[in-house]
Write a protein that holds these residues in place. Structure first.
Motif, PDB file in Angstrom:
ATOM      1  N   PRO A 228       0.827  -1.219   0.000  1.00 11.92           N
ATOM      2  CA  PRO A 228       0.000   0.000   0.000  1.00 11.92           C
ATOM      3  C   PRO A 228       0.856   1.261   0.000  1.00 11.92           C
ATOM      4  O   PRO A 228       1.781   1.399   0.794  1.00 11.92           O
ATOM      5  CB  PRO A 228      -0.799  -0.138   1.304  1.00 11.92           C
ATOM      6  N   GLY A 229       0.572   2.165  -0.939  1.00 12.62           N
ATOM      7  CA  GLY A 229       1.315   3.409  -1.029  1.00 12.62           C
ATOM      8  C   GLY A 229       2.599   3.320  -1.811  1.00 12.62           C
ATOM      9  O   GLY A 229       3.236   4.353  -2.076  1.00 12.62           O
ATOM     10  N   ALA A 230       3.019   2.115  -2.195  1.00 10.66           N
ATOM     11  CA  ALA A 230       4.271   1.966  -2.944  1.00 10.66           C
ATOM     12  C   ALA A 230       4.026   2.241  -4.425  1.00 10.66           C
ATOM     13  O   ALA A 230       2.923   2.027  -4.940  1.00 10.66           O
ATOM     14  CB  ALA A 230       4.828   0.563  -2.761  1.00 10.66           C
ATOM     15  N   PRO A 231       5.051   2.704  -5.144  1.00 10.00           N
ATOM     16  CA  PRO A 231       4.877   2.953  -6.585  1.00 10.00           C
ATOM     17  C   PRO A 231       4.744   1.639  -7.340  1.00 10.00           C
ATOM     18  O   PRO A 231       5.116   0.577  -6.822  1.00 10.00           O
ATOM     19  CB  PRO A 231       6.167   3.688  -6.968  1.00 10.00           C
TER      20      PRO A 231
END
Length: 326
Positions: A228-231
């Motif tokens: 979650p939130g990672a590119p």
């Protein structure tokens, strides 16, 4: 009557004694030994045992937990320890067994203080009956597919291989390292513990009772979902590799970025091998590169790539490809 202030002050000798007492107190508090670790890890779960030949059983389990850290595992056969393994290893082959004999296994976890977990549930596998000398390997499994199974898992399926006697096991490999084994009657494997946002390539080999292994299946790629939130993943895709005498030729598609990718790093068997740079505009679509390697026949090479992104950082690694020199 209130005593004079000078009378209430400590004498030099008393002040020194007080300072020494305070220092000793603080030193004792700082040097107090840490609390002893007496809590054992939990027992490993999900233990399985699969007989792959007349003398070998493959044992697997799920990781145990500890209030600090699990540092290793011990595998027991008939109550006697037969293997010591590091914490990151969750499977092993127990060899040298008698043919056609039931074998019972348990696993225990160990922490840094030497605390051992309770025994896992016991599992039993019967080694295969000894057969006449067999030098013919099974055919390769076909139609291998990999599908996501939750955030950190994958399900593999394939079509069965054939053998002149019978297939006794299927071994799953990732980057040329075996990560799972299932009985020869199954054509599905469930893998867990995968990292998020990572490109994987899996292959499967069939094995018979004489320990003959088939050639690798064609690889099946899978990229796990990012955390979650990672590119999103930035690995090169559509990687193929072919070995010829003295060379490995690679073809791949660079990741889609805001500007063309002009530089890649190539890793061979997990180690940096070379940087590939296009001095001018890189060719559109798939690109090709040939790496010189020693001409020793039968040498296995596992190759991965990553691209330099527009911000100057290196992107994610591609799914690996394994080749054998002719």
């Amino acid at each position: 009557m209130q005593r004079p202030l000078a009378a209430r002050l400590l004498t030099p000798t008393a002040a020194v004694k007080a300072a020494v007492a305070i220092a000793c107190f603080l030193l004792a508090a700082c040097s107090a030994p840490p609390a002893k670790d007496t809590s054992p890890p939990t027992a490993p779960t999900g233990v399985t045992a699969t007989s792959g030949s007349a003398s070998t059983v493959h044992v697997m389990w799920s990781a145990a937990t500890d209030d600090r850290a699990v540092t290793g595992y011990a595998v027991y056969r008939q109550g006697r320890e037969v293997k010591e393994l590091p914490a990151e290893t969750l499977m092993t082959d127990v060899t040298g067994l008698a043919p056609a004999t039931p074998q019972t296994f348990t696993v225990r976890a160990r922490d840094a203080a030497g605390n051992l977990s309770p025994d896992s549930a016991a599992v039993t596998a019967t080694t295969l009956a000894a057969t006449a000398e067999d030098r013919t390997p099974p055919t390769r499994p076909t139609a291998l597919r990999a599908a996501p199974a939750g955030p950190d898992g994958a399900t593999l399926t394939w079509r069965p291989a054939r053998d002149d006697t019978r297939v006794t096991a299927y071994d799953v490999y990732q980057a040329d390292a075996r990560v799972h084994t299932v009985p020869g009657t199954e054509t599905t494997a469930r893998l867990t513990g995968l990292r998020p946002g990572t490109a994987y390539a899996f292959t499967v080999r069939a094995r018979d009772a004489a320990e003959n292994s088939s050639p690798d299946s064609a690889p099946a790629d899978l990229t796990t979902a990012p955390a979650p939130g990672a590119p999103p993943n930035t690995a090169p895709t559509a990687v193929t590799a072919k070995a010829t005498k003295g060379a490995v030729t690679l073809t791949w598609t660079p990741p889609a970025t805001t500007t063309p990718v002009t530089e890649h790093q190539l890793y061979l068997n997990g180690r940096f091998a070379t940087t590939i740079v296009w001095g001018a505009q890189p060719p559109p679509g798939p690109v090709t590169y040939t790496l010189a390697v020693p001409t020793t026949p039968g040498t296995r090479y596992t190759v991965t790539l990553r691209a330099r992104l527009p911000d100057g950082t290196w992107g994610d690694f591609s799914a690996p490809r394994t080749v054998v020199t002719p």
